[in-house]
Design a protein around this motif. Structure first.
Motif, PDB file in Angstrom:
ATOM      1  N   VAL A  63       0.726  -1.072  -0.124  1.00  0.00           N
ATOM      2  CA  VAL A  63      -0.081  -0.204   0.009  1.00  0.00           C
ATOM      3  C   VAL A  63       0.921   1.253   0.158  1.00  0.00           C
ATOM      4  N   TYR A  64       1.695   1.204   0.971  1.00  0.00           N
ATOM      5  CA  TYR A  64       2.837   2.693   1.088  1.00  0.00           C
ATOM      6  C   TYR A  64       3.465   2.856  -0.150  1.00  0.00           C
ATOM      7  N   TYR A  65       4.042   1.709  -0.790  1.00  0.00           N
ATOM      8  CA  TYR A  65       4.927   1.973  -1.841  1.00  0.00           C
ATOM      9  C   TYR A  65       4.136   2.263  -3.266  1.00  0.00           C
ATOM     10  N   LEU A  66       2.907   1.613  -3.413  1.00  0.00           N
ATOM     11  CA  LEU A  66       2.044   1.975  -4.507  1.00  0.00           C
ATOM     12  C   LEU A  66       1.633   3.472  -4.287  1.00  0.00           C
ATOM     13  N   ILE A 118      -1.756  11.259   9.573  1.00  0.00           N
ATOM     14  CA  ILE A 118      -2.512  10.497   8.800  1.00  0.00           C
ATOM     15  C   ILE A 118      -3.368   9.240   9.325  1.00  0.00           C
ATOM     16  N   ASN A 119      -4.370   8.991   9.499  1.00  0.00           N
ATOM     17  CA  ASN A 119      -5.016   7.691   9.865  1.00  0.00           C
ATOM     18  C   ASN A 119      -5.616   7.239   8.926  1.00  0.00           C
ATOM     19  N   ILE A 120      -5.394   5.823   8.696  1.00  0.00           N
ATOM     20  CA  ILE A 120      -6.171   5.189   7.482  1.00  0.00           C
ATOM     21  C   ILE A 120      -6.711   3.830   8.367  1.00  0.00           C
ATOM     22  N   ASN A 121      -7.914   3.636   7.977  1.00  0.00           N
ATOM     23  CA  ASN A 121      -8.502   2.427   8.375  1.00  0.00           C
ATOM     24  C   ASN A 121      -8.336   1.390   7.313  1.00  0.00           C
ATOM     25  N   ARG A 130      -5.774   4.514  -2.527  1.00  0.00           N
ATOM     26  CA  ARG A 130      -6.661   5.751  -2.978  1.00  0.00           C
ATOM     27  C   ARG A 130      -6.864   6.461  -1.615  1.00  0.00           C
ATOM     28  N   LEU A 131      -7.117   6.078  -0.610  1.00  0.00           N
ATOM     29  CA  LEU A 131      -7.482   6.799   0.682  1.00  0.00           C
ATOM     30  C   LEU A 131      -6.030   7.547   0.997  1.00  0.00           C
ATOM     31  N   LEU A 132      -4.938   6.570   1.110  1.00  0.00           N
ATOM     32  CA  LEU A 132      -3.652   7.193   1.565  1.00  0.00           C
ATOM     33  C   LEU A 132      -3.236   8.440   0.534  1.00  0.00           C
ATOM     34  N   VAL A 133      -3.454   8.242  -0.724  1.00  0.00           N
ATOM     35  CA  VAL A 133      -3.434   9.597  -1.612  1.00  0.00           C
ATOM     36  C   VAL A 133      -4.028  10.773  -1.040  1.00  0.00           C
TER      37      VAL A 133
END
Length: 347
Positions: A63-66, A118-121, A130-133
């Motif tokens: 997720v992080y690297y993409l 930044i908090n991601i569920n 997409r949420l991280l972006v």
């Protein structure tokens, strides 16, 4: 109804004083926002937005690297901040839905950021990317507080979220692992809530205190709404504001001047921003230049001398265009249908 009207006037006086200071665009354009909001809900009646996403074994690192790959393609200058998120402890992935929603929390002092998180569920599919972006774009423009960042923050994050979705699809990622219609569905939720109180806010803004003559004025100048419908909406809003007052009673007791802010923040201060942000993002996705949006994101806090109309004009969006609504819904139709057609074909 007099008791309901009196109670609403008490609440709306403080709410509108707060909105006039912090969200003047909403009050100044309330009639236009109501019209396009109603048109949006009518537009969606012919669409099925019930797409479901599946989980997979996508790891935290993937997720992080993409997301990093996508961020690099947006603006390489963002990479230093993005690469520092983990080491600084500013990025947290929840595996147990610890947060009400994925979010970027910015704490300010004297309009400058003190801390950002930044908090991601995790959803355990490419929605996490997409949420991280989306949240990282909030992070990039959240170093300062400004009125135009307040207006355009959601637009910028949603626009680049659309970019992330397109990027993932071009890499061959299955739509079953990306909720590509999430922002349309989210806008519909906010639009539906806004619809429940928009006429009352419009009436109060245009005509002042609500009374038995308010309905006549609405019918004469804006729309032919039935008395029983208007009275029902007034009763519902009054009930919801009473609930909000009770929810915030400690805050209000400590500082009675917080009444308008506390009540507005329950829904009025942000419903329209998600609606506006999604509309502009869909429109810009088709009509605006990508580099213009990147530039806007990098300078949004420097444009306090520009209006919402000025900023939109600078990225190729004419809010005064008589065909704006037509172009918007054409863009939305194209986005929804193209994604669904590609989904049926497979990528």
């Amino acid at each position: 109804m007099k008791e309901i009207y009196d109670k609403l006037n008490y609440y709306l006086n403080d709410i509108c004083n707060y909105l006039e200071k912090e969200h003047p665009f909403l009050l100044e354009n309330i009639d236009k926002i109501c019209r396009i909001n109603d048109a949006f809900l009518r537009f969606l009646e012919s669409y099925s937005l019930d797409n479901k996403t599946i989980q997979n074994n996508l790891t935290y690192e993937e997720v992080y690297y993409l997301a990093r790959e996508i961020i690099e393609n947006i603006d390489k200058n963002y990479l230093e901040s993005f690469d520092n998120l983990i080491q600084s402890g500013e990025l947290d992935f929840s595996y147990e839905n610890d947060y009400n929603d994925s979010e970027c929390v910015s704490l300010y002092k004297n309009e400058k950021v003190v801390k950002q998180i930044i908090n991601i569920n995790r959803e355990f599919n490419y929605n996490d990317v997409r949420l991280l972006v989306h949240e990282f774009i909030h992070y990039t423009n959240g170093k300062k507080q400004s009125i135009n960042r307040n207006y355009f923050g959601e637009f910028l994050s949603i626009y680049f979220e659309f970019y992330a979705i397109d990027y993932l699809l071009k890499k061959g990622i299955s739509k079953e692992e990306i909720d590509y219609l999430y922002r349309i569905k989210n806008a519909k939720r906010h639009s539906t809530i806004f619809y429940q109180y928009e006429i009352i806010l419009l009436a109060y803004t245009k005509f002042g205190n609500l009374d038995d003559n308010t309905l006549t004025l609405l019918q004469e100048y804006f729309l032919n709404i039935k008395r029983e419908v208007f009275e029902k909406e007034c009763t519902t809003l009054c009930k919801n504001l009473c609930i909000a007052e009770e929810k915030n009673k400690d805050r209000i007791k400590e500082n009675p001047n917080e009444l308008g802010c506390a009540l507005a923040e329950e829904f009025m201060a942000y419903n329209y921003k998600y609606i506006l942000g999604t509309f502009l993002a869909v429109y810009a996705h088709k009509y605006s230049d990508f580099n213009d949006i990147v530039n806007l994101n990098n300078h949004i806090n420097e444009f306090n001398d520009k209006t919402v109309y000025d900023i939109c004009s600078g990225i190729g969006i004419d809010l005064n265009d008589e065909d704006f609504s037509q172009k918007l819904f054409s863009s939305m139709d194209e986005y929804i249908n193209t994604k669904q057609i590609d989904h049926k074909k497979g990528i």
